[in-house]
Design an enzyme around this catalytic site. Structure first.
Site, mmCIF file in Angstrom:
data_model
loop_
_atom_site.group_PDB
_atom_site.id
_atom_site.type_symbol
_atom_site.label_atom_id
_atom_site.label_comp_id
_atom_site.label_asym_id
_atom_site.label_seq_id
_atom_site.Cartn_x
_atom_site.Cartn_y
_atom_site.Cartn_z
ATOM 1 N N ALA A 63 0.862 -1.187 0.000
ATOM 2 C CA ALA A 63 0.000 0.000 0.000
ATOM 3 C C ALA A 63 0.894 1.231 0.000
ATOM 4 O O ALA A 63 2.069 1.153 0.363
ATOM 5 C CB ALA A 63 -0.886 -0.009 1.243
ATOM 6 N N GLY A 102 0.537 -5.245 0.553
ATOM 7 C CA GLY A 102 -0.581 -5.223 -0.394
ATOM 8 C C GLY A 102 -0.203 -5.814 -1.733
ATOM 9 O O GLY A 102 -1.042 -6.360 -2.443
ATOM 10 N N GLU A 105 -0.727 -9.327 -1.458
ATOM 11 C CA GLU A 105 -2.176 -9.545 -1.363
ATOM 12 C C GLU A 105 -2.823 -9.487 -2.745
ATOM 13 O O GLU A 105 -3.738 -10.250 -3.045
ATOM 14 C CB GLU A 105 -2.791 -8.533 -0.405
ATOM 15 C CG GLU A 105 -2.357 -8.812 1.039
ATOM 16 C CD GLU A 105 -2.795 -7.749 2.014
ATOM 17 O OE1 GLU A 105 -2.375 -6.575 1.840
ATOM 18 O OE2 GLU A 105 -3.546 -8.061 2.949
ATOM 19 N N GLU A 125 4.023 -5.778 6.972
ATOM 20 C CA GLU A 125 3.143 -4.841 7.677
ATOM 21 C C GLU A 125 3.449 -4.757 9.170
ATOM 22 O O GLU A 125 3.325 -3.708 9.779
ATOM 23 C CB GLU A 125 1.676 -5.226 7.493
ATOM 24 C CG GLU A 125 1.106 -4.916 6.127
ATOM 25 C CD GLU A 125 1.320 -6.044 5.136
ATOM 26 O OE1 GLU A 125 2.206 -6.890 5.332
ATOM 27 O OE2 GLU A 125 0.581 -6.081 4.121
HETATM 28 N N1 T1G Z 1 4.655 3.448 0.129
HETATM 29 C C1 T1G Z 1 5.152 4.661 -0.198
HETATM 30 N N2 T1G Z 1 6.456 4.913 -0.460
HETATM 31 C C2 T1G Z 1 7.298 3.862 -0.376
HETATM 32 C C3 T1G Z 1 6.869 2.562 -0.034
HETATM 33 C C4 T1G Z 1 5.471 2.377 0.222
HETATM 34 N N3 T1G Z 1 4.976 1.186 0.515
HETATM 35 N N4 T1G Z 1 7.953 1.746 -0.037
HETATM 36 C C5 T1G Z 1 9.016 2.507 -0.353
HETATM 37 N N5 T1G Z 1 8.628 3.768 -0.567
HETATM 38 C C6 T1G Z 1 9.491 4.894 -0.957
HETATM 39 C C7 T1G Z 1 10.549 5.182 0.077
HETATM 40 O O1 T1G Z 1 10.026 6.042 1.077
HETATM 41 C C8 T1G Z 1 11.620 5.848 -0.760
HETATM 42 O O2 T1G Z 1 11.181 7.173 -1.005
HETATM 43 C C9 T1G Z 1 11.530 5.100 -2.089
HETATM 44 O O3 T1G Z 1 10.213 4.496 -2.116
HETATM 45 C C10 T1G Z 1 12.557 4.005 -2.220
HETATM 46 O O4 T1G Z 1 12.417 3.220 -1.037
HETATM 47 C C11 T1G Z 1 -2.956 -3.050 3.016
HETATM 48 C C12 T1G Z 1 -1.350 -1.899 4.785
HETATM 49 C C13 T1G Z 1 10.283 -1.889 -1.436
HETATM 50 C C14 T1G Z 1 12.165 -3.103 -0.318
HETATM 51 O O5 T1G Z 1 6.242 -2.049 4.061
HETATM 52 O O6 T1G Z 1 10.533 -2.283 2.162
HETATM 53 O O7 T1G Z 1 0.764 -2.887 2.165
HETATM 54 O O8 T1G Z 1 13.105 8.384 0.083
HETATM 55 O O9 T1G Z 1 14.772 3.603 -0.212
HETATM 56 O O10 T1G Z 1 16.006 0.255 -0.615
HETATM 57 O O11 T1G Z 1 -1.872 -4.952 3.747
HETATM 58 O O12 T1G Z 1 11.148 0.438 0.091
HETATM 59 O O13 T1G Z 1 13.113 7.947 -2.402
HETATM 60 O O14 T1G Z 1 11.471 9.590 -1.386
HETATM 61 O O15 T1G Z 1 13.329 1.740 0.727
HETATM 62 O O16 T1G Z 1 15.127 -0.189 -2.986
HETATM 63 C C15 T1G Z 1 3.775 -2.757 3.079
HETATM 64 C C16 T1G Z 1 8.123 -0.863 2.346
HETATM 65 C C17 T1G Z 1 3.048 -1.443 3.135
HETATM 66 C C18 T1G Z 1 7.333 -2.097 1.963
HETATM 67 C C19 T1G Z 1 12.589 -1.056 -1.670
HETATM 68 N N6 T1G Z 1 4.985 -2.615 2.295
HETATM 69 N N7 T1G Z 1 9.194 -0.596 1.416
HETATM 70 O O17 T1G Z 1 13.777 -0.786 -0.952
HETATM 71 O O18 T1G Z 1 14.186 1.622 -1.650
HETATM 72 S S1 T1G Z 1 1.608 -1.532 4.172
HETATM 73 C C20 T1G Z 1 6.138 -2.237 2.871
HETATM 74 C C21 T1G Z 1 10.351 -1.325 1.447
HETATM 75 C C22 T1G Z 1 0.540 -2.540 3.300
HETATM 76 C C23 T1G Z 1 -1.624 -3.713 3.145
HETATM 77 C C24 T1G Z 1 -0.672 -2.982 4.028
HETATM 78 C C25 T1G Z 1 11.432 -0.864 0.502
HETATM 79 C C26 T1G Z 1 11.595 -1.751 -0.738
HETATM 80 P P1 T1G Z 1 12.292 8.353 -1.193
HETATM 81 P P2 T1G Z 1 13.735 2.549 -0.431
HETATM 82 P P3 T1G Z 1 14.879 0.199 -1.583
#
Ligand code: T1G
Length: 686
Positions: A63, A102, A105, A125
């Site tokens: 998400a 997500g 999912e 999450e």
């Molecule tokens: N949403 C918005 N921005 C995100 C993002 C996300 N999910 N993930 C990363 N970014 C932005 C991050 O802030 C950075 O921004 C840029 O992307 C590069 O990220 C309903 C509720 C995917 C492994 O928790 O683990 O789904 O600083 O530096 O090292 O069930 O990002 O460049 O402006 O980390 O290559 C669940 C979180 C969400 C994954 C990539 N998903 N992200 O790593 O790049 S909750 C997560 C990561 C959800 C549902 C629920 C990592 C990555 P900026 P980065 P990276």
């Protein structure tokens, strides 16, 4: 605004592609586009099956966290995934990169999943204080099995595509052109009308029903790791609901548990921290196009605990290291410890024997200082004594090649003073690793007055390469983390004299969520750190303990007594020493409340953090929080000292400090920034 979702018919297969950089987060436009694409597929009779793929670095990574806390925009993700699964034509996910949260999912709602071997699939999450809130807690156990689902939701750690294929989470692995292979797979299943819907599967839940103790055994096995966190238990409850109820009912439990978490402080703290960690990598007032220097070879001076641990970070990243010591036995001991550490990691299955050989194979141990001459970065990790460091940097100045970065691992001392002992202060920087240096993620990058911008950029980039989280700190005594440790130590020691015990003070900190309290930490690190080593000079409790060899765990006794399994117990000797000091200092002992301990040891840390901000020794409040979570184990579900202060309310912090001000005496002075913010009901973090 063009939609990030595009569709293209390839024969009778509709290819739906998301192009929403950087990680294809499932923001509103993506969700709307996915629903529209499914409806398009259903209404177009030429379309027999659908492929959902993503452009760029990864399949949907979850998400869009930046949408959290804002008014929801329809359709929300649960609706989108159910719509995909309800599609009357086969939908096949093409997975590369990291299908997370997500994103997984969405993939679970597809009828089939094809992945590159390099892909990873996970539900992180829990790291955001949440649970998979779009059917993930209901579909994942049905497809991957309950035990694996529990492990995945609780750890938040993704699994590789190969493992996913072995457990049935992925239907086919393919090499090369992912979309092409997935289209071919879609062609194979195009005429199937009894589509495999994850939400309707029950075979793997039946296994769990036959083992009712599974959930409580899992809780017990993970209790210590999950202590204090709310999200893990909610994840377990949601999966219990998946086993006990049909999908339509279980998903209501998931929704309720998700909303409870989302509205709680822990989720806000952990989501704040997700961005805080990434913001720390940004250096203020340095131009974006500053090029980093090439680091191909690293030199380490000192093969002690720190020098060895620091070396391992580079060796594990495949960067050759020349490590220098003064005497052969110290060098042999140091390299021996490194090999032992690697072998212990290999014994746990986290490294192969070849990787151990590979790491140790690019280590060049030597007694010859001149062998540092061709290193691109040289890190000094010797005794914490300014004169010694100045001598070493003076010698480095003569032999290091032009452009080499000269770094000190000092944890307190003045980098500018060290830099002044060279003719190249612009190449000098502090790289403060935290012990054990091969484990702790934090790296304080200490910016000297003359440190060149490209040296800083190099340090921040190198930190990522060696899997550290770097925070820029200014030059002051103790930089950020250790500087905030000082008021905590000063007040904790005074509280001992005034009537508290080491156990009480440590208990308050552990109950707060710290991995250990101040005295447990002193015993672990060594009570003798920073001690003047003169047994005849006894000016405080710490001197008294050191004078009788109570240097902590390594001596079997410190603030606590330890048995042969290093289990601590209160020490009557320490109690006696404390009472004698209290008497000789004229301190009247009294009962100390836990609240007073919080106010004098945790609130004073917040005050020090405010001073650090005021003096510009940290770029932002969230950097201070990153230091404390990654350097000292501050509970991430409280966000860090500054975020926690905001949730407590700065007025409450100020009132607490005012209550203690008289007892703290001249050891304490208010940060004006804290007072001003409290006055204006302001915040540090947002
Ligand atoms: N949403 C918005 N921005 C995100 C993002 C996300 N999910 N993930 C990363 N970014 C932005 C991050 O802030 C950075 O921004 C840029 O992307 C590069 O990220 C309903 C509720 C995917 C492994 O928790 O683990 O789904 O600083 O530096 O090292 O069930 O990002 O460049 O402006 O980390 O290559 C669940 C979180 C969400 C994954 C990539 N998903 N992200 O790593 O790049 S909750 C997560 C990561 C959800 C549902 C629920 C990592 C990555 P900026 P980065 P990276």
């Amino acid at each position: 605004m063009t939609s990030p979702i595009s569709t293209q018919r390839h024969g009778d297969i509709l290819i739906v592609t998301s192009n929403n950089p950087p990680v294809n987060a499932l923001g509103a436009a993506v969700r709307q586009g996915l629903v529209a694409a499914i409806e398009q597929a259903e209404s177009d009779e030429r379309v027999k099956a659908v492929v959902i793929a993503c452009a760029g670095q990864t399949f949907f990574a979850g998400a869009d966290i930046t949408e959290f806390g804002k008014p929801p925009v329809m359709p929300w993700l649960p609706e989108v995934v159910d719509r995909i699964e309800a599609c009357t034509k086969p939908v096949v996910a093409a997975i590369h990169g990291t299908a997370l949260g997500g994103g997984l999912e969405v993939a679970l709602a597809c009828h089939y999943r094809v992945a590159l071997p390099s892909a990873k699939l996970g539900v992180p999450e829990v790291k955001l204080g949440l649970l998979p809130g779009a059917g993930g807690t209901q579909r994942l156990p049905r497809v991957a099995g309950v035990q694996k689902a529990l492990e995945m939701v609780i750890s938040g750690t993704p699994i590789g595509a190969k493992e996913a294929c072995d457990i049935g989470l992925v239907d086919r692995l393919c090499e090369g052109d992912l979309v092409q292979h997935t289209v071919a797979y879609a062609e194979e299943v195009r005429d199937i009308r009894l589509l495999p819907k994850s939400s309707e599967r029950d075979d793997k839940l039946a296994e769990a029903r036959a083992n009712p103790g599974l959930f409580d055994e899992f809780r017990k096995a993970n209790a210590r790791k999950l202590k204090g966190f709310e999200a893990p238990e909610a994840n377990i409850k949601a999966i219990e609901a998946a086993v006990a109820k049909p999908y339509a009912e279980g998903v209501k439990d998931e929704r309720r548990l998700f909303m409870e978490l989302m509205s709680g402080t822990q989720a806000k703290a952990q989501q704040y921290f997700f961005f805080a960690e990434r913001k720390a990598a940004k250096i203020d007032n340095i131009s974006e196009d500053t090029r980093p220097r090439d680091i191909r070879k690293v030199g380490i001076i000192g093969a002690g605990t720190m020098g060895g641990g620091i070396s391992m970070n580079f060796l594990s990243a495949g960067i050759p290291v020349t490590i220098v010591e003064m005497a052969q036995d110290a060098l042999d001991r140091g390299t021996g410890v490194m090999r032992k550490n690697y072998e212990a990691t290999a014994a746990k299955g986290r490294m192969t024997a070849d990787q151990v050989q590979g790491a140790m194979g690019i280590l060049n141990p030597t007694l010859d200082f001149a062998q540092l001459a061709d290193c691109d970065l040289i890190i000094e990790a010797v005794f914490e004594q300014m004169e010694i460091k100045k001598d070493i940097f003076g010698r480095l100045d003569k032999i290091a090649k032009p452009g080499a970065i000269l770094a000190s691992n000092t944890s307190y001392l003045n980098i500018d003073e060290i830099a002044a002992s060279t003719s190249r202060p612009q190449d000098v920087v502090g790289l403060h690793f935290f012990s054990p240096a091969n484990v702790m993620k934090l790296l304080e990058v200490v910016r000297g007055a003359e440190t060149a911008p490209d040296v800083l950029v190099t340090a921040m980039q190198l930190a990522k390469r060696i899997r550290k989280v770097a925070v820029v700190a200014g030059v002051c005594h103790g930089f950020i983390g250790n500087r905030m440790l000082m008021p905590r130590q000063v007040e904790a020691t005074k509280l001992l004299l005034e009537g508290a015990t080491p156990e009480q003070i440590d208990r308050v900190h552990v109950a707060f969520g710290m991995p250990m309290g101040p005295f447990q930490m002193a015993d672990l690190a060594g009570v003798d750190i920073g001690w003047h080593r003169d047994k005849n000079r006894v000016e405080n409790v710490r001197d008294a303990l050191c004078a009788i060899d109570r240097w902590g765990q390594k001596k079997g006794a410190g603030f606590y007594d330890y048995d042969d399994k290093r289990r601590p117990s209160p020490s009557p000797i320490v109690d006696q020493i404390v009472r004698e000091f209290a008497a000789s200092s004229g301190v009247e002992r009294r009962n100390i409340s836990d609240e007073e301990i919080v106010e004098r040891t945790l609130y004073t840390m917040v005050n020090e953090g405010a001073e650090i901000l005021e003096e510009g020794m940290a770029q932002r409040a969230s950097d201070i929080d990153v230091v404390w979570v990654y350097g000292y184990g501050w509970p991430v579900y409280r966000g860090g000292p500054m975020f926690w202060a905001d949730t407590e309310g700065l007025l409450k912090i100020v009132d607490g400090l005012k209550r203690q001000q008289e007892r703290m005496g001249s050891d304490f002075s208010f940060s004006q920034l804290l007072l001003d913010k409290a006055e204006r009901r302001g915040k540090f973090t947002g």
